[in-house]
Motif scaffolding. Structure first.
Motif, PDB file in Angstrom:
ATOM      1  N   ARG A   1       0.835  -1.209   0.000  1.00 20.20           N
ATOM      2  CA  ARG A   1       0.000   0.000   0.000  1.00 20.20           C
ATOM      3  C   ARG A   1       0.868   1.256   0.000  1.00 20.20           C
ATOM      4  O   ARG A   1       0.645   2.177  -0.767  1.00 20.20           O
ATOM      5  N   ALA A   2       1.875   1.291   0.894  1.00 21.75           N
ATOM      6  CA  ALA A   2       2.744   2.469   0.967  1.00 21.75           C
ATOM      7  C   ALA A   2       3.497   2.672  -0.337  1.00 21.75           C
ATOM      8  O   ALA A   2       3.644   3.803  -0.807  1.00 21.75           O
ATOM      9  N   VAL A   3       3.956   1.573  -0.939  1.00 26.17           N
ATOM     10  CA  VAL A   3       4.715   1.679  -2.189  1.00 26.17           C
ATOM     11  C   VAL A   3       3.867   2.316  -3.281  1.00 26.17           C
ATOM     12  O   VAL A   3       4.339   3.179  -4.035  1.00 26.17           O
ATOM     13  N   SER A   4       2.601   1.934  -3.371  1.00 25.86           N
ATOM     14  CA  SER A   4       1.732   2.519  -4.402  1.00 25.86           C
ATOM     15  C   SER A   4       1.529   4.010  -4.153  1.00 25.86           C
ATOM     16  O   SER A   4       1.451   4.809  -5.090  1.00 25.86           O
ATOM     17  N   LEU A   5       1.474   4.411  -2.881  1.00 28.46           N
ATOM     18  CA  LEU A   5       1.363   5.832  -2.563  1.00 28.46           C
ATOM     19  C   LEU A   5       2.628   6.581  -2.969  1.00 28.46           C
ATOM     20  O   LEU A   5       2.564   7.699  -3.494  1.00 28.46           O
ATOM     21  N   TRP A   6       3.792   5.976  -2.705  1.00 27.71           N
ATOM     22  CA  TRP A   6       5.049   6.613  -3.106  1.00 27.71           C
ATOM     23  C   TRP A   6       5.150   6.715  -4.625  1.00 27.71           C
ATOM     24  O   TRP A   6       5.630   7.711  -5.159  1.00 27.71           O
ATOM     25  N   GLN A   7       4.692   5.657  -5.335  1.00 28.22           N
ATOM     26  CA  GLN A   7       4.714   5.694  -6.801  1.00 28.22           C
ATOM     27  C   GLN A   7       3.846   6.838  -7.317  1.00 28.22           C
ATOM     28  O   GLN A   7       4.238   7.566  -8.229  1.00 28.22           O
ATOM     29  N   LYS A   8       2.679   6.988  -6.716  1.00 24.31           N
ATOM     30  CA  LYS A   8       1.777   8.069  -7.121  1.00 24.31           C
ATOM     31  C   LYS A   8       2.414   9.432  -6.832  1.00 24.31           C
ATOM     32  O   LYS A   8       2.390  10.338  -7.678  1.00 24.31           O
ATOM     33  N   ALA A  24      12.681   1.454  -0.809  1.00 20.28           N
ATOM     34  CA  ALA A  24      11.851   0.244  -0.777  1.00 20.28           C
ATOM     35  C   ALA A  24      12.290  -0.747  -1.853  1.00 20.28           C
ATOM     36  O   ALA A  24      12.405  -1.955  -1.594  1.00 20.28           O
ATOM     37  N   LEU A  25      12.556  -0.248  -3.049  1.00 21.04           N
ATOM     38  CA  LEU A  25      12.965  -1.118  -4.157  1.00 21.04           C
ATOM     39  C   LEU A  25      14.335  -1.741  -3.893  1.00 21.04           C
ATOM     40  O   LEU A  25      14.579  -2.902  -4.244  1.00 21.04           O
ATOM     41  N   HIS A  26      15.232  -0.999  -3.292  1.00 19.17           N
ATOM     42  CA  HIS A  26      16.560  -1.547  -2.996  1.00 19.17           C
ATOM     43  C   HIS A  26      16.499  -2.567  -1.860  1.00 19.17           C
ATOM     44  O   HIS A  26      17.176  -3.588  -1.888  1.00 19.17           O
ATOM     45  N   SER A  27      15.668  -2.285  -0.868  1.00 20.30           N
ATOM     46  CA  SER A  27      15.574  -3.154   0.312  1.00 20.30           C
ATOM     47  C   SER A  27      14.601  -4.310   0.122  1.00 20.30           C
ATOM     48  O   SER A  27      14.633  -5.271   0.891  1.00 20.30           O
ATOM     49  N   GLY A  28      13.715  -4.190  -0.851  1.00 20.73           N
ATOM     50  CA  GLY A  28      12.688  -5.216  -1.031  1.00 20.73           C
ATOM     51  C   GLY A  28      11.597  -5.131   0.018  1.00 20.73           C
ATOM     52  O   GLY A  28      10.980  -6.127   0.383  1.00 20.73           O
ATOM     53  N   ILE A  29      11.345  -3.920   0.524  1.00 23.41           N
ATOM     54  CA  ILE A  29      10.314  -3.718   1.548  1.00 23.41           C
ATOM     55  C   ILE A  29       8.991  -3.390   0.866  1.00 23.41           C
ATOM     56  O   ILE A  29       8.847  -2.346   0.232  1.00 23.41           O
TER      57      ILE A  29
END
Length: 199
Positions: A1-8, A24-29
């Protein structure tokens, strides 16, 4: 959910969103690890002046974490984060690199990080004042730095350092009672930290 918010948010050009998305992408979180995409986002955030991204990328390059090791490129990014973005973790990282060759400059960076209430910087600032590294010895200023670290974080090493100052009567009136008191606080908070650390 957080990742989609960051993408937006990143699609709207928000600098911190590129940083968090890259992290997130580097850590895989919360998302599948994708180093190439992480670097793209981190570089974008870095170009936009996000100190956290500059520092993180710099450490990646210096250690070869997910990228081919490039110490020169890594140090350049850490310097940018420390000197242009005033990011305290980067100021500390750069200070540690400078201690052997330029302790005075290292001390200035440590003070800059300490002024932002960076706990490790406050502890190191106190040690530099105590030992006269990059500056003249000043036990009162050492006490002030250690006291601030203790008040902000209940850091055991700050309490131990204060206990030492009271024991030696440096920067404060000599007092075995105060020394014992701060030593007991240091021991208490060290035990609390030890009990919280995962085994």
């Amino acid at each position: 959910r957080a990742v989609s918010l960051w993408q937006k948010a990143a699609s709207q050009g928000i600098p911190d969103a590129f940083w968090w998305l890259g992290y997130a992408l580097h850590s895989g979180i919360g998302v599948e690890r994708n180093v190439a995409e992480a670097i793209r986002n981190l570089e974008r955030a870095s170009e936009m002046g996000v100190g956290e991204a500059q520092h993180y990328l710099g450490v990646m390059w210096m250690t070869g974490d997910g990228v081919e090791k490039d110490v020169v490129k890594g140090r350049s990014l850490i310097e940018k984060a420390a000197l242009e973005s005033s990011y305290p973790d980067a100021q500390m990282e750069l200070a540690k690199l400078l201690i052997p060759s330029d302790p005075r400059r290292a001390f200035q960076l440590i003070q800059a990080a300490a002024s932002q209430n960076h706990i490790d910087a406050l502890l190191l600032e106190g040690s530099f004042w105590y030992n006269g590294i990059g500056t003249k010895v000043d036990y009162e200023k050492a006490y002030t730095a250690f006291q601030k670290a203790a008040l902000l974080d209940d850091h055991p090493n700050a309490y131990f350092a204060i206990a030492r100052l009271f024991k030696e009567g440096k920067g404060v009136a000599q007092s075995d009672t105060n020394s014992d008191y701060y030593m007991s606080l240091g021991t208490k908070y060290q035990q609390l930290r030890d009990n919280q650390d995962p085994q």
